[in-house]
Design a protein around this motif. Structure first.
Motif, mmCIF file in Angstrom:
data_model
loop_
_atom_site.group_PDB
_atom_site.id
_atom_site.type_symbol
_atom_site.label_atom_id
_atom_site.label_comp_id
_atom_site.label_asym_id
_atom_site.label_seq_id
_atom_site.Cartn_x
_atom_site.Cartn_y
_atom_site.Cartn_z
ATOM 1 N N PRO A 1 -27.746 -5.892 27.169
ATOM 2 C CA PRO A 1 -27.127 -4.358 26.828
ATOM 3 C C PRO A 1 -26.732 -3.739 28.041
ATOM 4 O O PRO A 1 -27.305 -3.875 29.225
ATOM 5 C CB PRO A 1 -28.122 -3.856 25.922
ATOM 6 N N SER A 2 -26.005 -2.511 27.896
ATOM 7 C CA SER A 2 -25.496 -1.784 29.025
ATOM 8 C C SER A 2 -26.534 -0.695 28.952
ATOM 9 O O SER A 2 -27.378 -0.536 27.905
ATOM 10 C CB SER A 2 -24.075 -0.888 28.803
ATOM 11 N N ASP A 3 -26.716 0.067 30.140
ATOM 12 C CA ASP A 3 -27.668 1.128 30.367
ATOM 13 C C ASP A 3 -28.016 1.981 29.177
ATOM 14 O O ASP A 3 -29.335 2.133 28.742
ATOM 15 C CB ASP A 3 -27.373 1.973 31.644
ATOM 16 N N TYR A 4 -27.012 2.937 28.775
ATOM 17 C CA TYR A 4 -27.281 3.916 27.638
ATOM 18 C C TYR A 4 -27.901 3.174 26.464
ATOM 19 O O TYR A 4 -28.688 3.869 25.881
ATOM 20 C CB TYR A 4 -26.080 4.591 27.456
ATOM 21 N N MET A 5 -27.453 1.794 25.988
ATOM 22 C CA MET A 5 -28.104 1.279 24.997
ATOM 23 C C MET A 5 -29.520 0.834 25.262
ATOM 24 O O MET A 5 -30.369 0.554 24.512
ATOM 25 C CB MET A 5 -27.214 -0.144 24.557
ATOM 26 N N ILE A 6 -29.758 0.376 26.563
ATOM 27 C CA ILE A 6 -31.088 -0.007 26.902
ATOM 28 C C ILE A 6 -32.018 1.183 26.631
ATOM 29 O O ILE A 6 -33.198 1.142 26.133
ATOM 30 C CB ILE A 6 -31.106 -0.195 28.387
ATOM 31 N N PHE B 1 -21.440 2.012 35.328
ATOM 32 C CA PHE B 1 -22.492 1.292 34.327
ATOM 33 C C PHE B 1 -23.308 0.103 34.872
ATOM 34 O O PHE B 1 -22.917 -0.597 35.907
ATOM 35 C CB PHE B 1 -21.493 0.604 33.282
ATOM 36 N N VAL B 2 -24.250 -0.187 34.285
ATOM 37 C CA VAL B 2 -25.107 -1.175 34.715
ATOM 38 C C VAL B 2 -25.537 -1.992 33.613
ATOM 39 O O VAL B 2 -25.857 -1.487 32.329
ATOM 40 C CB VAL B 2 -26.649 -0.987 35.378
ATOM 41 N N ASP B 3 -25.363 -3.173 33.332
ATOM 42 C CA ASP B 3 -26.081 -4.255 32.095
ATOM 43 C C ASP B 3 -27.029 -4.959 32.719
ATOM 44 O O ASP B 3 -26.926 -5.536 33.850
ATOM 45 C CB ASP B 3 -24.808 -5.314 31.881
ATOM 46 N N ALA B 4 -28.079 -4.998 31.876
ATOM 47 C CA ALA B 4 -29.340 -5.663 32.361
ATOM 48 C C ALA B 4 -29.742 -6.498 31.353
ATOM 49 O O ALA B 4 -29.668 -6.434 30.082
ATOM 50 C CB ALA B 4 -30.459 -4.822 32.905
ATOM 51 N N MET B 5 -30.792 -7.556 31.755
ATOM 52 C CA MET B 5 -31.077 -8.650 30.786
ATOM 53 C C MET B 5 -32.482 -7.747 30.465
ATOM 54 O O MET B 5 -33.462 -7.429 31.136
ATOM 55 C CB MET B 5 -31.648 -9.708 31.600
ATOM 56 N N ASP C 1 -38.767 0.915 35.652
ATOM 57 C CA ASP C 1 -38.467 -0.635 35.519
ATOM 58 C C ASP C 1 -39.372 -1.638 35.059
ATOM 59 O O ASP C 1 -39.829 -2.699 35.609
ATOM 60 C CB ASP C 1 -38.327 -1.107 37.243
ATOM 61 N N GLN C 2 -39.591 -1.282 33.703
ATOM 62 C CA GLN C 2 -40.860 -2.075 32.791
ATOM 63 C C GLN C 2 -39.679 -2.954 31.861
ATOM 64 O O GLN C 2 -40.413 -3.858 31.587
ATOM 65 C CB GLN C 2 -41.308 -0.853 31.912
ATOM 66 N N PHE C 3 -38.698 -2.491 31.347
ATOM 67 C CA PHE C 3 -37.879 -3.195 30.373
ATOM 68 C C PHE C 3 -36.682 -3.788 30.705
ATOM 69 O O PHE C 3 -36.297 -4.699 29.841
ATOM 70 C CB PHE C 3 -37.543 -2.101 29.397
ATOM 71 N N SER C 4 -36.305 -3.992 32.014
ATOM 72 C CA SER C 4 -35.011 -4.674 31.990
ATOM 73 C C SER C 4 -34.578 -5.157 33.580
ATOM 74 O O SER C 4 -35.620 -4.612 34.450
ATOM 75 C CB SER C 4 -33.888 -3.342 32.172
ATOM 76 N N VAL C 5 -34.069 -5.983 33.752
ATOM 77 C CA VAL C 5 -33.556 -6.613 35.170
ATOM 78 C C VAL C 5 -32.087 -6.535 35.085
ATOM 79 O O VAL C 5 -31.281 -7.199 34.380
ATOM 80 C CB VAL C 5 -34.032 -8.079 35.161
ATOM 81 N N PRO C 6 -31.399 -5.965 36.214
ATOM 82 C CA PRO C 6 -30.067 -5.676 36.353
ATOM 83 C C PRO C 6 -29.383 -7.012 36.313
ATOM 84 O O PRO C 6 -29.827 -7.861 37.032
ATOM 85 C CB PRO C 6 -29.874 -4.819 37.647
ATOM 86 N N TYR C 7 -28.212 -7.188 35.611
ATOM 87 C CA TYR C 7 -27.426 -8.385 35.709
ATOM 88 C C TYR C 7 -26.065 -8.457 36.421
ATOM 89 O O TYR C 7 -25.648 -9.094 37.416
ATOM 90 C CB TYR C 7 -27.307 -8.832 34.424
ATOM 91 N N THR C 8 -25.393 -7.321 36.021
ATOM 92 C CA THR C 8 -24.234 -6.728 36.907
ATOM 93 C C THR C 8 -24.118 -5.445 36.570
ATOM 94 O O THR C 8 -24.641 -4.639 35.935
ATOM 95 C CB THR C 8 -22.979 -7.273 36.071
ATOM 96 N N TYR C 9 -23.060 -4.983 37.603
ATOM 97 C CA TYR C 9 -22.750 -3.490 37.504
ATOM 98 C C TYR C 9 -21.308 -3.331 37.769
ATOM 99 O O TYR C 9 -20.620 -4.154 38.056
ATOM 100 C CB TYR C 9 -23.433 -2.682 38.566
ATOM 101 N N GLY C 10 -20.707 -2.050 37.600
ATOM 102 C CA GLY C 10 -19.313 -2.121 37.903
ATOM 103 C C GLY C 10 -18.842 -0.437 37.264
ATOM 104 O O GLY C 10 -19.489 0.488 37.173
ATOM 105 N N VAL C 11 -17.500 -0.457 37.501
ATOM 106 C CA VAL C 11 -16.702 0.635 37.066
ATOM 107 C C VAL C 11 -15.458 0.468 36.436
ATOM 108 O O VAL C 11 -14.834 -0.386 36.411
ATOM 109 C CB VAL C 11 -16.368 1.467 38.576
ATOM 110 N N VAL C 12 -15.482 1.508 35.095
ATOM 111 C CA VAL C 12 -14.071 1.251 34.540
ATOM 112 C C VAL C 12 -12.904 1.794 35.051
ATOM 113 O O VAL C 12 -13.102 2.795 35.904
ATOM 114 C CB VAL C 12 -14.494 2.051 33.427
ATOM 115 N N GLY C 13 -11.980 0.913 34.943
ATOM 116 C CA GLY C 13 -10.657 1.498 35.586
ATOM 117 C C GLY C 13 -9.519 1.061 34.566
ATOM 118 O O GLY C 13 -9.739 0.687 33.293
#
Length: 369
Positions: A94-99, A269-273, A135-147
């Protein structure tokens, strides 16, 4: 008697080894739930990450594993599926806010990082962010910026540069909008200069009015459907994630000339595992996450999905840098320095329940009317 017992025990042990090593009924199952178009899948000569993991795991542990891989179109779709309790997944992205929301609702398991040693390659800019400060619940997978992605063959150069392009009635019928409440409202709020994390209902009403003003110009509300619509030239303008622009540009029709730009104020945004609380095999899930961070699959995934990664094994890889090219590296990696500051200013936060409910009510009204 002792000899007979020893023989029985030996036979049982041999049977167990056969079941494990021969991949019989003891084959493990891992259920992975991810965004669409968000992993290297073997197409176009890429690495099939799922099959590669299955082969690697059997070679490493002497046991077969079957990965059931399925996809979702938005954070909200994923949340609803998990919340229903009708399904069980072991790894989600999921994305950050959903995490933050999942964590607050006790829907995530804390990770055992002894099983994820490759976490050491995650850049420090992506550690300790608001959605998982310890940093207990997630491992970053990708990040980016909306354009904003647009077809230069249909859109005048003088009209590009800000969020106004998505409200330009010159292109009515050719504009695409996000088909999820948070991102759609985000476009309106960034345009209006409203804090996307506001709890002021009057400001949400103002953003709704902006979306209502836009609605007659919108060809469709989309998520993954944006790929075909922009690649084929059926639509000319849409806000989306930077990484996906390159996927679209690579597949665009000969009559289409897709270009990309960042509005001055936009979503980081950051999406994480993560591992949801319904996980049936946490250790296996953590081994999968660690594998995803290892160099070969991490590079393959980054090249295939065109998203920026916080994994130094990737962004410092010379072959990856050369394969991506200068334009892609400049767009995807504008600067790691100061990322956390911009992220903290513009990223979506987990909204209070009352605000979430109000936003979703407004969104349903927008889609129905």
């Amino acid at each position: 008697m002792k000899r007979t017992l020893a023989l029985v025990l030996a036979l049982v042990a041999a049977l167990g080894l056969c079941l494990t090593g021969c991949g019989g009924s003891d084959t493990l199952t891992l259920n992975v739930y991810n965004w669409g178009e968000y992993i290297s899948d073997g197409s176009d000569g890429s690495l099939d990450t799922i099959k590669a993991f299955e082969s690697w795991y059997e070679a490493e542990y002497g046991q077969k594993v079957k990965v059931n891989y399925s996809t979702y179109a938005s954070n909200e779709d994923m949340y609803a599926k998990l919340k229903s309790g009708a399904v069980s997944y072991d790894v989600i992205i999921p994305s950050d806010y959903m995490i933050a929301r999942l964590k607050d609702e006790d829907m995530l398991l804390p990770l055992n990082f002894d099983n994820i040693p490759n976490y050491q390659y995650i850049d420090s800019q992506f550690q300790g962010l608001y959605y998982d400060p310890d940093d207990q619940f997630s491992v970053p997978y990708t990040y980016g910026v909306v354009g904003i992605i647009y077809d230069a063959n249909k859109v005048d150069a003088a009209d590009v540069g800000g969020w106004d392009l998505l409200w330009n009635d010159k292109y009515a019928g050719s504009i695409l909008q996000f088909n999820n409440s948070r991102d759609a409202f985000g476009t309106a709020m960034y345009k209006l200069g409203i804090d996307v994390n506001t709890t002021d209902q009057a400001q949400w009403d103002q953003a709704l009015q902006e979306l209502m003003n836009q609605r007659p110009m919108v060809k469709a509300y989309v998520m993954d459907e944006i790929f075909n619509a922009l690649e084929s030239g059926e639509a000319a303008i849409g806000a989306y994630y930077a990484g996906d622009y390159f996927t679209m540009a690579e597949a665009q029709a000969s009559t289409v000339d897709l270009q990309f730009y960042y509005p001055e104020v936009t979503n980081y945004f950051v999406d994480a595992m993560c591992i949801p609380s319904c996980c049936a095999n946490q250790e296996l899930a953590e081994i999968f996450i660690n594998y995803m961070l290892s160099e070969e699959p991490a590079v393959a995934n980054a090249e295939y999905i065109y998203y920026a990664t916080p994994n130094s094994l990737v962004y410092e890889n010379e072959t990856y840098i050369e394969d991506m090219g200068q334009e892609a590296m400049e767009i995807l990696y504008p600067s790691l320095d100061g990322f956390a500051e911009k992220y903290n200013q513009y990223a979506y936060r987990n909204l209070p329940t009352e605000t979430l409910d109000y936003m979703n009510t407004l969104w349903e009204g927008l889609k129905i009317n």
